[in-house]
Design a protein around this motif. Structure first.
Motif, PDB file in Angstrom:
ATOM      1  N   TYR A  15       2.764  -3.212   3.435  1.00 30.08           N
ATOM      2  CA  TYR A  15       1.753  -2.866   4.432  1.00 30.08           C
ATOM      3  C   TYR A  15       1.432  -4.042   5.353  1.00 30.08           C
ATOM      4  O   TYR A  15       1.135  -3.872   6.533  1.00 30.08           O
ATOM      5  CB  TYR A  15       0.492  -2.395   3.708  1.00 30.08           C
ATOM      6  N   HIS A  30       8.950   1.216  -5.197  1.00 34.25           N
ATOM      7  CA  HIS A  30       8.223   2.294  -4.511  1.00 34.25           C
ATOM      8  C   HIS A  30       6.721   2.053  -4.583  1.00 34.25           C
ATOM      9  O   HIS A  30       5.923   2.987  -4.688  1.00 34.25           O
ATOM     10  CB  HIS A  30       8.593   3.637  -5.131  1.00 34.25           C
ATOM     11  N   LYS A  50       0.854  -1.184   0.000  1.00 31.63           N
ATOM     12  CA  LYS A  50       0.000   0.000   0.000  1.00 31.63           C
ATOM     13  C   LYS A  50       0.888   1.231   0.000  1.00 31.63           C
ATOM     14  O   LYS A  50       1.807   1.338   0.815  1.00 31.63           O
ATOM     15  CB  LYS A  50      -0.913  -0.005   1.227  1.00 31.63           C
ATOM     16  N   GLY A  51       0.617   2.161  -0.889  1.00 28.50           N
ATOM     17  CA  GLY A  51       1.514   3.308  -1.010  1.00 28.50           C
ATOM     18  C   GLY A  51       2.873   2.830  -1.484  1.00 28.50           C
ATOM     19  O   GLY A  51       2.971   2.062  -2.444  1.00 28.50           O
ATOM     20  N   HIS A  52       3.918   3.265  -0.802  1.00 24.29           N
ATOM     21  CA  HIS A  52       5.266   2.882  -1.226  1.00 24.29           C
ATOM     22  C   HIS A  52       5.888   1.816  -0.342  1.00 24.29           C
ATOM     23  O   HIS A  52       7.078   1.526  -0.454  1.00 24.29           O
ATOM     24  CB  HIS A  52       6.174   4.118  -1.240  1.00 24.29           C
TER      25      HIS A  52
END
Length: 444
Positions: free
Chosen positions: A31, A409, A26-28
């Motif tokens: 998670y 990323h 999740k995101g960079h």
């Protein structure tokens, strides 16, 4: 969000093998990770779900020293004068090539190198650039290539006075400082991609005056970055320092306050034990480039077992770290060295520690909160894979051919060996630019 289900995974440092796990990105960052970790996220909105059954996940590899400006030199067809020693290799080949570079050539050379890196499972490259006739703005072109392809990278300009003395040194330092400031300004405006960082480059001590070293110190203090420099690549560098300054190479750099934990010292083939002690005291990194050292005939670094922090680079011979790892280990054994594949696996993973010292993320582990720079590979082994024998598999079985999907990323930058954009026009353009560069070299 990217969810990878039912995949086996390996981690290099500390060595670990995990079977049939899920990874949630999740995101960079990673998670969540573990057995059935994806179950609570599947119902949520996800961008991509990857079935990892029968595949292998591992942290992306790092090339800790590269020259993206060499990307258009492969199979070079130019009139290269004889190169009987290392200094003539520099003068008759590389210092001619770098003087032909303009912004377009820098960009396309960097694009090619970025694509090659990703295709081989290298997720981060630490670049060291030179283009004496196109200094200002050159690092922005390399940054553009990183961001176009999604490759994580660091770059710098190699300060040198080899062509026009102190003016050239000043221009190189200005480019390093300007680029670092641009990155800092992007961060302050919350516009930073998170992919690109800066160091401060120097070519080698024998092409930098004491005035230049003093100016480099100011640049380091101004930018809060570290020095990235070739040292002791050939005997010439060490002899020059002794002849002109009466000092060992590392002592000379240290006297100017240029060495610290962010320093990236490259090659170090002709350093004394006392110089290595200084590097160790400063917690600096030495980057070993086995293939380049062999290609240039500069000798073998038989003191690697004395170095506190060693990483692996290519010095411009692509970014395939599987090849570099194997050449480095086999050359060491051929030279009668005492190290084992596990030691070289540590060297390979150490590139992540360099990233840790520059980026505000954590790298190199398959754990929650670590940067989502990972590779999915198709590795079918006839023998078990365990934490005790990862290095053996890397040395005698694994290769870049197994790379299928690359995430950097938190973004899919290559999926099933396909890039998200058409690369054919890039290679076509690069070939045309390469021919122009070679023609320019013939007129120098």
């Amino acid at each position: 969000m990217i969810i990878i289900k039912n995949i086996d995974a390996m981690q290099f440092d500390p060595p670990a093998v995990m079977n049939t796990i899920d990874v949630v990105i999740k995101g960079h960052e990673i998670y969540d990770i573990g057995k059935d970790a994806a179950e609570s996220y599947i119902a949520a909105e996800t961008d991509t779900i990857i079935d990892g059954t029968g595949l292998l996940l591992y942290p992306g590899l790092v090339c800790s020293h590269h020259h993206f400006y060499s990307g258009l030199s492969r199979g070079i067809l130019a009139n290269i004068e004889p190169t009987p020693d290392f200094i003539s290799i520099l003068k008759n080949l590389w210092w001619k090539l770098d003087r032909t570079l303009d912004e377009e050539a820098i960009y396309y050379s960097s694009l090619i190198c970025s694509l090659d890196a990703i295709a081989s499972g290298t997720t981060a490259v630490i670049d060291h650039h030179a283009s004496p006739h196109c200094i200002s703005g050159s690092l922005r072109e390399i940054k553009r290539s990183f961001e176009k392809t999604g490759l994580r990278g660091m770059t710098c300009y190699e300060v040198s006075g080899r062509n026009s003395g102190e003016d050239e040194i000043k221009n190189g330092i200005d480019e390093n400082v300007s680029f670092a400031r641009m990155i800092d300004e992007e961060k302050s405006r919350d516009e930073w991609s998170g992919l690109v960082e800066a160091s401060v480059g120097g070519h080698a001590p024998f092409t930098i005056s004491n005035t230049g070293l003093s100016a480099l110190k100011t640049a380091l203090d101004t930018t809060k970055r570290g020095l990235h420099i070739h040292v002791g690549e050939g005997k010439y560098d060490a002899s020059w320092s002794h002849h002109h300054y009466g000092q060992d190479l590392i002592k000379r750099l240290d006297d100017f306050g240029l060495l610290d934990s962010k320093s990236i010292v490259v090659h170090g083939v002709h350093l004394s034990g006392k110089e290595i002690e200084i590097l160790n005291e400063k917690n600096a990194f030495l980057v070993h480039n086995a293939r380049s050292n062999m290609n240039n005939g500069i000798g073998y670094n038989n003191k690697l077992n004395q170095v506190k922090n060693t990483a692996l680079g290519t010095d411009g011979i692509g970014a395939n770290m599987f090849e570099e790892f194997k050449h480095a280990f086999f050359k060491h054994k051929d030279a009668g060295g005492p190290l084992w594949p596990d030691d070289y696996l540590k060297f390979l993973s150490n590139g992540n520690e360099i990233l840790n010292r520059y980026f505000p993320y954590s790298f190199g582990k398959l754990e929650k909160g670590y940067a989502a720079d990972v590779v999915i590979a198709d590795y079918r082994s006839p023998t078990p894979l365990s934490k005790e024998n990862i290095a053996g598999h890397m040395t005698f079985g694994m290769s870049s051919d197994m790379v299928r999907t690359v995430i950097i990323h938190g973004s899919l930058v290559m999926n099933n060996r396909e890039f998200p954009f058409d690369t054919a026009p890039i290679y076509e353009k690069a070939q045309k630019i390469a021919v122009k560069l070679w023609d320019k070299m013939n007129s120098l």
